[in-house]
Design a protein around this motif. Structure first.
Motif, PDB file in Angstrom:
ATOM      1  N   GLN A  67       0.850  -1.190   0.000  1.00  0.00           N
ATOM      2  CA  GLN A  67       0.000   0.000   0.000  1.00  0.00           C
ATOM      3  C   GLN A  67       0.887   1.241   0.000  1.00  0.00           C
ATOM      4  OE1 GLN A  67      -3.535   0.126   2.408  1.00  0.00           O
ATOM      5  NE2 GLN A  67      -2.968  -1.839   3.332  1.00  0.00           N
ATOM      6  N   PHE A  68       0.503   2.207  -0.810  1.00  0.00           N
ATOM      7  CA  PHE A  68       1.263   3.456  -0.858  1.00  0.00           C
ATOM      8  C   PHE A  68       0.424   4.589  -0.303  1.00  0.00           C
ATOM      9  CE2 PHE A  68       3.337   0.875  -4.065  1.00  0.00           C
ATOM     10  CZ  PHE A  68       4.683   1.213  -3.928  1.00  0.00           C
ATOM     11  N   ARG A  69       1.064   5.421   0.514  1.00  0.00           N
ATOM     12  CA  ARG A  69       0.431   6.683   0.883  1.00  0.00           C
ATOM     13  C   ARG A  69       0.980   7.724  -0.070  1.00  0.00           C
ATOM     14  NH1 ARG A  69       2.160   6.835   6.398  1.00  0.00           N
ATOM     15  NH2 ARG A  69       2.199   9.111   6.190  1.00  0.00           N
ATOM     16  N   GLN A  70       0.099   8.346  -0.831  1.00  0.00           N
ATOM     17  CA  GLN A  70       0.554   9.210  -1.917  1.00  0.00           C
ATOM     18  C   GLN A  70       1.370  10.399  -1.400  1.00  0.00           C
ATOM     19  OE1 GLN A  70      -2.267   9.906  -5.033  1.00  0.00           O
ATOM     20  NE2 GLN A  70      -1.408  11.903  -5.516  1.00  0.00           N
ATOM     21  N   ILE A  71       0.911  10.987  -0.312  1.00  0.00           N
ATOM     22  CA  ILE A  71       1.700  12.045   0.314  1.00  0.00           C
ATOM     23  C   ILE A  71       2.131  11.510   1.675  1.00  0.00           C
ATOM     24  CG2 ILE A  71       1.725  14.455   1.086  1.00  0.00           C
ATOM     25  CD1 ILE A  71      -0.295  15.068  -1.091  1.00  0.00           C
ATOM     26  N   GLY A  72       3.146  10.658   1.637  1.00  0.00           N
ATOM     27  CA  GLY A  72       3.593   9.973   2.853  1.00  0.00           C
ATOM     28  C   GLY A  72       4.404  10.903   3.732  1.00  0.00           C
ATOM     29  N   ALA A  73       5.105  11.838   3.086  1.00  0.00           N
ATOM     30  CA  ALA A  73       5.890  12.835   3.810  1.00  0.00           C
ATOM     31  C   ALA A  73       5.448  14.216   3.317  1.00  0.00           C
ATOM     32  CB  ALA A  73       7.373  12.630   3.535  1.00  0.00           C
ATOM     33  N   PRO A  74       5.647  15.234   4.137  1.00  0.00           N
ATOM     34  CA  PRO A  74       5.245  16.582   3.715  1.00  0.00           C
ATOM     35  C   PRO A  74       5.935  17.021   2.421  1.00  0.00           C
ATOM     36  CG  PRO A  74       5.866  16.561   6.036  1.00  0.00           C
ATOM     37  CD  PRO A  74       6.203  15.218   5.495  1.00  0.00           C
ATOM     38  N   THR A  75       7.078  16.444   2.126  1.00  0.00           N
ATOM     39  CA  THR A  75       7.809  16.797   0.910  1.00  0.00           C
ATOM     40  C   THR A  75       7.119  16.271  -0.348  1.00  0.00           C
ATOM     41  OG1 THR A  75       9.073  14.760   1.146  1.00  0.00           O
ATOM     42  CG2 THR A  75      10.053  16.756   2.041  1.00  0.00           C
ATOM     43  N   GLY A  76       6.097  15.446  -0.167  1.00  0.00           N
ATOM     44  CA  GLY A  76       5.409  14.871  -1.320  1.00  0.00           C
ATOM     45  C   GLY A  76       5.875  13.465  -1.632  1.00  0.00           C
ATOM     46  N   ARG A  77       6.917  13.030  -0.912  1.00  0.00           N
ATOM     47  CA  ARG A  77       7.358  11.656  -1.119  1.00  0.00           C
ATOM     48  C   ARG A  77       6.278  10.684  -0.684  1.00  0.00           C
ATOM     49  NH1 ARG A  77      13.405  10.004   0.624  1.00  0.00           N
ATOM     50  NH2 ARG A  77      14.510  11.015  -1.069  1.00  0.00           N
ATOM     51  N   MET A  78       6.265   9.534  -1.327  1.00  0.00           N
ATOM     52  CA  MET A  78       5.315   8.504  -0.940  1.00  0.00           C
ATOM     53  C   MET A  78       5.872   7.664   0.204  1.00  0.00           C
ATOM     54  SD  MET A  78       4.023   7.156  -4.529  1.00  0.00           S
ATOM     55  CE  MET A  78       5.562   7.617  -5.234  1.00  0.00           C
ATOM     56  N   ALA A  79       4.970   6.960   0.862  1.00  0.00           N
ATOM     57  CA  ALA A  79       5.404   5.983   1.859  1.00  0.00           C
ATOM     58  C   ALA A  79       4.740   4.671   1.494  1.00  0.00           C
ATOM     59  CB  ALA A  79       4.993   6.425   3.253  1.00  0.00           C
ATOM     60  N   SER A  80       5.455   3.591   1.659  1.00  0.00           N
ATOM     61  CA  SER A  80       4.934   2.273   1.318  1.00  0.00           C
ATOM     62  C   SER A  80       4.885   1.410   2.564  1.00  0.00           C
ATOM     63  CB  SER A  80       5.848   1.664   0.251  1.00  0.00           C
ATOM     64  OG  SER A  80       5.856   0.257   0.309  1.00  0.00           O
ATOM     65  N   SER A  81       3.827   0.613   2.670  1.00  0.00           N
ATOM     66  CA  SER A  81       3.719  -0.253   3.846  1.00  0.00           C
ATOM     67  C   SER A  81       3.006  -1.556   3.500  1.00  0.00           C
ATOM     68  CB  SER A  81       2.967   0.469   4.970  1.00  0.00           C
ATOM     69  OG  SER A  81       1.670   0.783   4.577  1.00  0.00           O
ATOM     70  N   GLN A  82       3.118  -2.497   4.398  1.00  0.00           N
ATOM     71  CA  GLN A  82       2.454  -3.809   4.315  1.00  0.00           C
ATOM     72  C   GLN A  82       2.677  -4.541   3.002  1.00  0.00           C
ATOM     73  OE1 GLN A  82      -1.647  -2.905   5.350  1.00  0.00           O
ATOM     74  NE2 GLN A  82      -1.172  -3.253   7.493  1.00  0.00           N
ATOM     75  N   PRO A  83       3.934  -4.830   2.659  1.00  0.00           N
ATOM     76  CA  PRO A  83       5.176  -4.438   3.337  1.00  0.00           C
ATOM     77  C   PRO A  83       5.724  -3.181   2.690  1.00  0.00           C
ATOM     78  CG  PRO A  83       5.676  -6.016   1.637  1.00  0.00           C
ATOM     79  CD  PRO A  83       4.201  -5.781   1.558  1.00  0.00           C
ATOM     80  N   ASN A  84       6.723  -2.591   3.339  1.00  0.00           N
ATOM     81  CA  ASN A  84       7.410  -1.439   2.758  1.00  0.00           C
ATOM     82  C   ASN A  84       8.306  -1.929   1.624  1.00  0.00           C
ATOM     83  OD1 ASN A  84       8.947   0.756   2.142  1.00  0.00           O
ATOM     84  ND2 ASN A  84       9.528   1.239   4.250  1.00  0.00           N
ATOM     85  N   LEU A  85       7.966  -1.537   0.410  1.00  0.00           N
ATOM     86  CA  LEU A  85       8.775  -1.966  -0.746  1.00  0.00           C
ATOM     87  C   LEU A  85       9.839  -0.931  -1.084  1.00  0.00           C
ATOM     88  CD1 LEU A  85       6.227  -3.591  -3.239  1.00  0.00           C
ATOM     89  CD2 LEU A  85       7.886  -4.708  -1.748  1.00  0.00           C
ATOM     90  N   GLN A  86       9.963   0.083  -0.236  1.00  0.00           N
ATOM     91  CA  GLN A  86      10.935   1.138  -0.510  1.00  0.00           C
ATOM     92  C   GLN A  86      12.218   0.989   0.295  1.00  0.00           C
ATOM     93  OE1 GLN A  86       8.356   4.591   0.144  1.00  0.00           O
ATOM     94  NE2 GLN A  86       8.134   4.808  -2.057  1.00  0.00           N
ATOM     95  N   ASN A  87      12.285   0.000   1.162  1.00  0.00           N
ATOM     96  CA  ASN A  87      13.551  -0.223   1.862  1.00  0.00           C
ATOM     97  C   ASN A  87      14.029  -1.671   1.745  1.00  0.00           C
ATOM     98  OD1 ASN A  87      11.817  -1.458   3.643  1.00  0.00           O
ATOM     99  ND2 ASN A  87      12.624  -0.486   5.478  1.00  0.00           N
ATOM    100  N   ILE A  88      13.780  -2.266   0.603  1.00  0.00           N
ATOM    101  CA  ILE A  88      14.261  -3.623   0.330  1.00  0.00           C
ATOM    102  C   ILE A  88      15.767  -3.572   0.070  1.00  0.00           C
ATOM    103  CG2 ILE A  88      14.051  -5.619  -1.213  1.00  0.00           C
ATOM    104  CD1 ILE A  88      11.490  -5.132   0.299  1.00  0.00           C
ATOM    105  N   THR A  89      16.497  -4.424   0.744  1.00  0.00           N
ATOM    106  CA  THR A  89      17.955  -4.401   0.591  1.00  0.00           C
ATOM    107  C   THR A  89      18.346  -4.933  -0.793  1.00  0.00           C
ATOM    108  OG1 THR A  89      18.107  -6.613   1.523  1.00  0.00           O
ATOM    109  CG2 THR A  89      18.392  -4.783   3.050  1.00  0.00           C
ATOM    110  N   LYS A  90      19.561  -4.595  -1.191  1.00  0.00           N
ATOM    111  CA  LYS A  90      20.059  -5.057  -2.487  1.00  0.00           C
ATOM    112  C   LYS A  90      20.028  -6.581  -2.561  1.00  0.00           C
ATOM    113  CE  LYS A  90      22.419  -1.183  -4.212  1.00  0.00           C
ATOM    114  NZ  LYS A  90      22.543  -0.184  -3.129  1.00  0.00           N
ATOM    115  N   GLU A  91      20.394  -7.205  -1.434  1.00  0.00           N
ATOM    116  CA  GLU A  91      20.436  -8.661  -1.365  1.00  0.00           C
ATOM    117  C   GLU A  91      19.079  -9.290  -1.714  1.00  0.00           C
ATOM    118  OE1 GLU A  91      21.114  -9.966   2.626  1.00  0.00           O
ATOM    119  OE2 GLU A  91      21.660 -12.005   2.027  1.00  0.00           O
TER     120      GLU A  91
END
Length: 585
Positions: free
Chosen positions: A325-349
């Motif tokens: 799930q993405f929150r379109q305005i996850g941060a005040p800067t306009g960046r998105m936030a992803s959760s369940q699971p967060n696909l934005q902090n997947i390690t290179k491995e």
DNA sequence: TACGGTAGCTCG
DNA sequence: GTACGAGCTACCGTAC
């Protein structure tokens, strides 16, 4: 009391549409019969009601009783504008239940978020309505049984009322957005349909349906490989955990016991955490890596993290895909936030587990050094702009100027150090933090004296950065706050120096990515290509093999176009590759 | 037992 | 004089 008409007869439903003939846009809400409100399933849960309204009328269509009405609705909802609250939700259900995909939308939740000066503010329909109209709407029916054969009068009243409040809050939100001047003129169908002049809002609105499709599509994952990795890592972890506890007598996940053991039994010196207890974080232990027990401790912790992430990913796989799930305005800067699971902090491995299915390819594209480029443009720093224009590697360039040696002779390590300086200093890092930052993130050891020297030389070289920081400091010391804008015109009032310098840079980056996504959605037309993940400066597309080259071209065109709109003096660069797995670039 | 805050790690 | 923005897990103290 809200006036509405409840319609459960096809003929009457079709007839009712005449009332909407002249409207450019309609107000829409849906009520869904879900099996579990905690875990809404967009693929199997059913839409019960679709409420549609204009300035005069509100109709409630019972889709359980007139499913054939969907094809008539498709006609108008895909042609007219749609105003709603959190439309990503409704769009996903309209798409899965009826193959209806509204694309000209005004989302009142997004509008409220864009206008918000306070990050703690809530943006539910109830909260927004209360703030704007003092009207306290009753949401008790929201989670009522929408699958019942006969809906109650309260339920219908509630369903109609949501449309009624949309009608009230929409013009207020629109006019407040239009009061903000944006440097770029709003254009396109969203601007024309709703009379929305704020360029940021136009991009965000156009982005809503794109994000809905990204969530529905999901990120493809090799389920077999994920399972087998989970089994292997789990067994290995258990073996090593037992061995560690047996030999040391300490639970590696109890910070208190670990620090007592490290200082008492092993005689190590440890730094303090903010609250004053001993810290056993990896960066503090790194210098004791040659002690076997310490190394084992670090390895067990990192394997536990890997195991947890594997478990988390595994628990979210459905038919070989992960629908984050993405929150379109996850941060005040306009960046998105992803959760369940967060696909934005997947390690290179772990990125190699995300694979295109049979017959498909992934296209992985990311902007190169985008924040530095944006910063150079934003502060109009001639030296940095020139370096970028000449196609220089900025980290190498900075290293050569700071260390006073030729560009060609900069070593790999020196470049790494300059990378830390570039990223840290544009946001006003202190020499002391710079020293720690370089060590922790880039494995570069520099003395405090060196850090101070580099700090000074950076601002001597990039004079506009110095002036920028001075001007921000001056404004903030005069007043308690200041208003800052991204290059597209996204606005925020900030109180801290670091916010003031970070917001325009990070915010412009998210403006650019969202614009690129919108362009891609428009340009790709009927090509079987879908965006499956977004990571701040990176776009991942899944595409049928035969269209991979074409999709790559369109994606490149989209990213370039977005970049060129925002950056006039600094060239935009990005990498695009056709691959099988989301592995390392 | 439930919740909120903090620490620590991941990503850009 | 100050890097920024997120999510998730585990731990730990507090409230019920």
């Amino acid at each position: 009391m809200t006036e509405f008409t409840y319609i459960f007869n096809l003929e009457e439903a079709v007839k009712s549409l005449h009332d909407f003939e002249k409207d450019k846009y309609l107000f829409l809400d849906t009520e869904v019969a879900v099996k579990s409100f905690k875990e809404i399933d967009f693929f199997s849960d059913k839409v019960r009601l679709i409420q549609l309204g204009n300035a005069e009328k509100i109709y409630i269509y019972d889709m359980f009783l007139i499913p054939e009405f969907a094809k008539y609705l498709k006609e108008i909802l895909e042609k007219k504008g749609v105003v709603g609250h959190n439309l990503k939700f409704d769009i996903k259900f309209l798409k899965t239940n009826f193959d209806i995909f509204p694309q000209i939308v005004f989302d009142t939740m997004i509008a409220s978020q864009l206008l918000s000066e306070n990050s703690k503010e809530k943006h539910s329909l109830q909260a927004v309505t209360y703030r704007l109209t003092d009207n306290n709407i009753d949401k008790t029916q929201q989670s009522s049984a929408w699958g019942l054969r006969n809906l109650s009068e309260e339920q219908l009243e509630y369903a109609a009322n949501d449309v009624k409040v949309l009608r009230e809050i929409f013009p207020i939100l629109k006019s407040r957005l239009n009061q903000i001047n944006t440097p770029h003129k709003a254009t396109g169908v969203v601007h024309e349909t709703f009379g929305l002049d704020n360029a940021v809002a136009v991009v965000e609105m156009a982005f809503v349906p794109q994000l809905a499709m990204i969530e529905l599509k999901g990120m493809p994952v090799d389920e077999k490989e994920l399972s087998s990795m989970l089994t292997t890592v789990s067994a290995d972890y258990q073996r090593r955990y037992i061995e560690f506890v047996r030999s040391s007598g300490v639970d590696p996940f109890s910070p208190h016991k670990v620090t007592a053991w490290l200082t008492g039994r092993l005689g190590l010196k440890l730094p303090k955490t903010q609250k004053g207890s001993l810290s056993s974080q990896d960066s503090a232990l790194r210098k004791y890596m040659d002690i076997p027990q310490v190394r084992q401790l670090i390895e067990i912790r990192s394997e536990k993290k890997l195991l947890d992430k594997l478990k988390e990913l595994h628990s979210h796989v459905k038919n070989g895909r992960i629908h984050s799930q993405f929150r379109q305005i996850g941060a005040p800067t306009g960046r998105m936030a992803s959760s369940q699971p967060n696909l934005q902090n997947i390690t290179k491995e772990l990125r190699r587990l995300f694979k295109a299915p049979e017959g498909k390819k992934l296209i992985v594209a990311d902007y190169s050094q985008i924040e530095l480029r944006i910063a150079a443009e934003y502060v109009n720093d001639e030296v940095m702009i020139k370096a970028f224009s000449e196609g220089k590697d900025l980290h190498r360039f900075t290293a050569s100027l700071i260390l006073d040696k030729s560009y060609e002779k900069v070593s790999k390590e020196e470049r790494q150090m300059a990378k830390a300086i570039n990223f840290g200093l544009i946001y006003g890092i202190s020499p002391r933090s710079l020293m720690e930052y370089a060590r922790n993130n880039y494995g570069v050891d520099i003395s405090l004296k060196d850090a101070q020297e580099f700090h000074k030389r950076f601002f001597d070289i990039y004079l506009s950065f110095k002036r920028w920081h001075e001007s921000v400091n001056q404004k903030l010391s005069k007043k308690h706050s200041m208003t800052v804008y991204t290059l597209l015109g996204r606005k925020m009032t900030v109180h801290r120096f670091t916010e003031a310098v970070n917001f325009p840079i990070q915010g412009t980056g998210s403006d650019m990515l969202k614009m690129a996504v919108v362009f891609f959605g428009k340009l790709k037309k009927d090509i079987d290509a879908s965006i499956v993940n977004l990571v701040h400066d990176e776009i991942i597309v899944e595409v049928a093999k035969e269209y991979a080259d074409k999709a790559k071209e369109i994606l490149s065109e989209s990213m370039l176009r977005a970049g060129k709109i925002l950056l006039k003096k600094v060239p935009v660069e990005f990498e695009v590759e056709i691959v099988n797995a989301w592995a390392e670039k």
